[in-house]
Scaffold this motif. Structure first.
Motif, PDB file in Angstrom:
ATOM      1  N   PHE A   1      -2.542  -1.133 -14.233  1.00  0.00           N
ATOM      2  CA  PHE A   1      -3.623  -0.579 -13.520  1.00  0.00           C
ATOM      3  C   PHE A   1      -5.004  -0.316 -14.429  1.00  0.00           C
ATOM      4  N   GLY A   2      -5.027  -0.806 -15.495  1.00  0.00           N
ATOM      5  CA  GLY A   2      -6.057  -0.527 -16.540  1.00  0.00           C
ATOM      6  C   GLY A   2      -7.334  -1.195 -15.803  1.00  0.00           C
ATOM      7  N   ARG A   3      -8.497  -0.684 -16.575  1.00  0.00           N
ATOM      8  CA  ARG A   3      -9.872  -1.290 -16.072  1.00  0.00           C
ATOM      9  C   ARG A   3      -9.652  -2.792 -16.074  1.00  0.00           C
ATOM     10  N   GLY A   4     -10.193  -3.641 -14.931  1.00  0.00           N
ATOM     11  CA  GLY A   4     -10.276  -5.019 -14.906  1.00  0.00           C
ATOM     12  C   GLY A   4      -8.874  -5.535 -14.057  1.00  0.00           C
ATOM     13  N   ALA A   5      -7.896  -4.687 -13.801  1.00  0.00           N
ATOM     14  CA  ALA A   5      -6.897  -5.048 -13.282  1.00  0.00           C
ATOM     15  C   ALA A   5      -7.118  -5.470 -11.697  1.00  0.00           C
ATOM     16  N   ALA A   6      -6.602  -6.331 -11.212  1.00  0.00           N
ATOM     17  CA  ALA A   6      -6.663  -6.661  -9.792  1.00  0.00           C
ATOM     18  C   ALA A   6      -5.515  -6.209  -8.952  1.00  0.00           C
ATOM     19  N   LEU A   7      -5.709  -4.741  -8.287  1.00  0.00           N
ATOM     20  CA  LEU A   7      -4.687  -3.865  -7.873  1.00  0.00           C
ATOM     21  C   LEU A   7      -3.601  -4.958  -6.915  1.00  0.00           C
ATOM     22  N   SER A   8      -4.374  -5.628  -6.179  1.00  0.00           N
ATOM     23  CA  SER A   8      -3.593  -6.734  -5.284  1.00  0.00           C
ATOM     24  C   SER A   8      -2.567  -7.513  -5.865  1.00  0.00           C
ATOM     25  N   ALA A   9      -2.932  -7.623  -7.010  1.00  0.00           N
ATOM     26  CA  ALA A   9      -1.856  -8.570  -7.785  1.00  0.00           C
ATOM     27  C   ALA A   9      -0.615  -7.645  -8.548  1.00  0.00           C
ATOM     28  N   VAL A  10      -0.825  -6.338  -8.360  1.00  0.00           N
ATOM     29  CA  VAL A  10       0.302  -5.427  -9.031  1.00  0.00           C
ATOM     30  C   VAL A  10       1.425  -5.327  -8.063  1.00  0.00           C
ATOM     31  N   PRO A  11       2.535  -5.858  -8.803  1.00  0.00           N
ATOM     32  CA  PRO A  11       3.937  -5.944  -7.831  1.00  0.00           C
ATOM     33  C   PRO A  11       4.216  -4.363  -7.586  1.00  0.00           C
ATOM     34  N   GLY A  12       4.530  -4.283  -6.208  1.00  0.00           N
ATOM     35  CA  GLY A  12       4.968  -3.118  -5.949  1.00  0.00           C
ATOM     36  C   GLY A  12       3.962  -1.889  -5.572  1.00  0.00           C
ATOM     37  N   PHE A  13       2.560  -2.249  -5.722  1.00  0.00           N
ATOM     38  CA  PHE A  13       1.749  -1.374  -5.395  1.00  0.00           C
ATOM     39  C   PHE A  13       1.489  -1.147  -4.084  1.00  0.00           C
ATOM     40  N   GLY A  14       1.283  -0.004  -3.401  1.00  0.00           N
ATOM     41  CA  GLY A  14       1.126   0.327  -2.091  1.00  0.00           C
ATOM     42  C   GLY A  14       0.422   1.806  -1.748  1.00  0.00           C
ATOM     43  N   VAL A  15      -0.316   1.619  -0.781  1.00  0.00           N
ATOM     44  CA  VAL A  15      -1.070   3.030  -0.396  1.00  0.00           C
ATOM     45  C   VAL A  15      -0.673   3.022   1.186  1.00  0.00           C
ATOM     46  N   TYR A  16      -0.761   4.408   1.597  1.00  0.00           N
ATOM     47  CA  TYR A  16      -0.006   4.649   3.142  1.00  0.00           C
ATOM     48  C   TYR A  16      -0.916   5.590   3.507  1.00  0.00           C
ATOM     49  N   ASP A  17      -1.193   5.590   5.106  1.00  0.00           N
ATOM     50  CA  ASP A  17      -1.902   6.409   5.766  1.00  0.00           C
ATOM     51  C   ASP A  17      -1.138   7.540   6.148  1.00  0.00           C
ATOM     52  N   GLY A  18      -1.653   8.552   6.862  1.00  0.00           N
ATOM     53  CA  GLY A  18      -0.710   9.717   7.415  1.00  0.00           C
ATOM     54  C   GLY A  18       0.564   9.567   8.222  1.00  0.00           C
ATOM     55  N   ARG A  19       0.549   8.107   8.889  1.00  0.00           N
ATOM     56  CA  ARG A  19       1.590   7.559   9.554  1.00  0.00           C
ATOM     57  C   ARG A  19       2.487   6.925   8.839  1.00  0.00           C
ATOM     58  N   TYR A  20       2.456   6.957   7.272  1.00  0.00           N
ATOM     59  CA  TYR A  20       3.028   6.011   6.339  1.00  0.00           C
ATOM     60  C   TYR A  20       3.076   4.574   6.935  1.00  0.00           C
ATOM     61  N   GLU A  21       2.069   3.895   7.121  1.00  0.00           N
ATOM     62  CA  GLU A  21       1.814   2.771   7.477  1.00  0.00           C
ATOM     63  C   GLU A  21       0.891   2.153   6.262  1.00  0.00           C
ATOM     64  N   GLU A  22       1.439   1.095   5.610  1.00  0.00           N
ATOM     65  CA  GLU A  22       0.577   0.631   4.433  1.00  0.00           C
ATOM     66  C   GLU A  22      -0.834   0.099   4.777  1.00  0.00           C
ATOM     67  N   VAL A  23      -1.571   0.631   4.143  1.00  0.00           N
ATOM     68  CA  VAL A  23      -2.981   0.265   4.322  1.00  0.00           C
ATOM     69  C   VAL A  23      -3.835  -0.323   2.974  1.00  0.00           C
ATOM     70  N   THR A  24      -2.853  -0.926   2.146  1.00  0.00           N
ATOM     71  CA  THR A  24      -3.415  -1.544   0.857  1.00  0.00           C
ATOM     72  C   THR A  24      -4.500  -2.697   1.106  1.00  0.00           C
ATOM     73  N   ASP A  25      -4.105  -3.483   2.005  1.00  0.00           N
ATOM     74  CA  ASP A  25      -4.926  -4.760   2.187  1.00  0.00           C
ATOM     75  C   ASP A  25      -6.212  -4.203   2.580  1.00  0.00           C
ATOM     76  N   SER A  26      -6.165  -3.364   3.613  1.00  0.00           N
ATOM     77  CA  SER A  26      -7.234  -2.750   4.342  1.00  0.00           C
ATOM     78  C   SER A  26      -8.386  -2.111   3.199  1.00  0.00           C
TER      79      SER A  26
END
Length: 346
Positions: free
Chosen positions: A181-206
């Motif tokens: 996750f360092g500077r210059g890293a593409a977050l979409s390419a990090v395996p297992g990285f995910g962010v979720y909303d209040g309903r715990y649905e993944e919104v990483t791509d959004s």
């Protein structure tokens, strides 16, 4: 040839200690997490276990300083004894990790920070070899006489430089990041990285799509934001209100960041990897991490005006170069001081 052979153990030991001390010192927060693992396994509590970051800074600075002293050749006999003592302790520790069922709960010794990891067997072999070198070095200098405080200026420079490396990274975040996750890293390419909303649905791509149109400033926090934290974020709120950036909070489930802030959730390991601090800022532009700030020391106002996200990205783009220049300058000062001391002793 005899003179060269005499310097082999100190050079090899010095290079190893400098590499290990710097790789850990550039990320003392990560080293403190490893120390916390040891404290937990050993059942330690109280003052020692409550301040892992302080012990991490001391450990990193000590290793780096010992390596620089070995390379500079000052206080050779005292440094030789210290090196044998340190390597004896490290070797015993790694032997315990390799053969003790309890020690196996610690997956990695953390010898080289997060730059790369070694298995317990490989680590034990490395430490045994370094212990042999330390004993060899002690044998080489055994007949040398003590020179009192001669070389104290060089030793002082080594100590100041060694302490500055982990302190800088502990306060202003690692300038060189070995995590994904360092500077210059593409977050979409990090395996297992995910962010979720209040309903715990993944919104990483959004969120990554949003960062493609304008910078996304994520307040990354593993604790509740304080009134002072929210005050520091007022300028960024204004930028978000003007439509120049997107603004949100990434935190642990059950926490929130107050009004006027979208809240998303992820796990604690991801938050620790994203930001080596309890709370801070991560600027994502086009799905790529462009800047980071520790919220505890973040100065939102400079010269009477708010710092913009664009300025933060510009500053962090040149951070590795500035850091490298500072490191080289510090080493150059040590070499110059050592040379002056050597010339003065003739």
């Amino acid at each position: 040839m005899k003179r060269i052979v005499r310097h082999i153990p100190s050079l090899l030991l010095g290079a190893c200690f400098v590499a290990s001390g710097w790789l850990k010192g550039v990320d003392p927060y990560g080293t403190s997490l490893k120390l916390s693992e040891y404290f937990r396994v050993w059942g330690w509590s109280g003052f020692v276990a409550d301040h892992p970051l302080a012990w991490s800074v001391c450990l990193c600075a000590g290793e780096l300083c010992l390596g620089l002293l070995l390379l500079s050749g000052v206080f050779r006999k005292a440094v030789a004894w210290g090196t044998v003592a340190v390597m004896s302790a490290f070797t015993a520790l790694t032997a315990w990790l390799a053969f003790s069922p309890v020690g196996m709960s610690v997956q990695d010794c953390g010898c080289f920070g997060d730059a790369f990891t070694l298995g317990h067997g490989a680590t034990l072999l490395k430490n045994v070899l370094l212990w042999v070198l330390a004993v060899w070095h002690l044998w080489v200098v055994r007949t040398e006489s003590w020179h009192g405080l001669k070389g104290w200026r060089t030793a002082s420079c080594c100590a100041i430089f060694s302490l500055a490396v982990p302190l800088y990274s502990a306060v202003w975040l690692p300038p060189v990041d070995f995590l994904p996750f360092g500077r210059g890293a593409a977050l979409s390419a990090v395996p297992g990285f995910g962010v979720y909303d209040g309903r715990y649905e993944e919104v990483t791509d959004s969120l990554m799509e949003v960062s493609g149109s304008k910078p996304l400033v994520a307040v990354v926090s593993r604790r509740e934001l304080t009134v002072d934290d929210l005050r520091k974020l007022s300028g960024l709120r204004a930028e978000a209100g003007a439509g120049r950036i997107s603004f949100c909070l990434w935190t642990l489930p059950g926490q929130n960041g107050g009004a006027d802030m979208d809240v998303f959730y992820t796990d604690e390991v991801t938050l620790k990897s994203l930001l080596r601090a309890g709370a801070g800022l991560v600027v994502v532009d086009g799905g790529i991490v462009r800047a980071k700030r520790n919220l505890s020391v973040f100065r939102p106002v400079r010269f009477g005006r708010n710092v913009t996200v664009g300025e933060m990205m510009e500053e962090d783009a040149g951070l590795p170069w500035r850091y490298g220049v500072c490191v080289l300058a510090g080493l150059a000062v040590m070499v110059w001081v050592r040379r002056k001391e050597t010339e003065g002793g003739r």
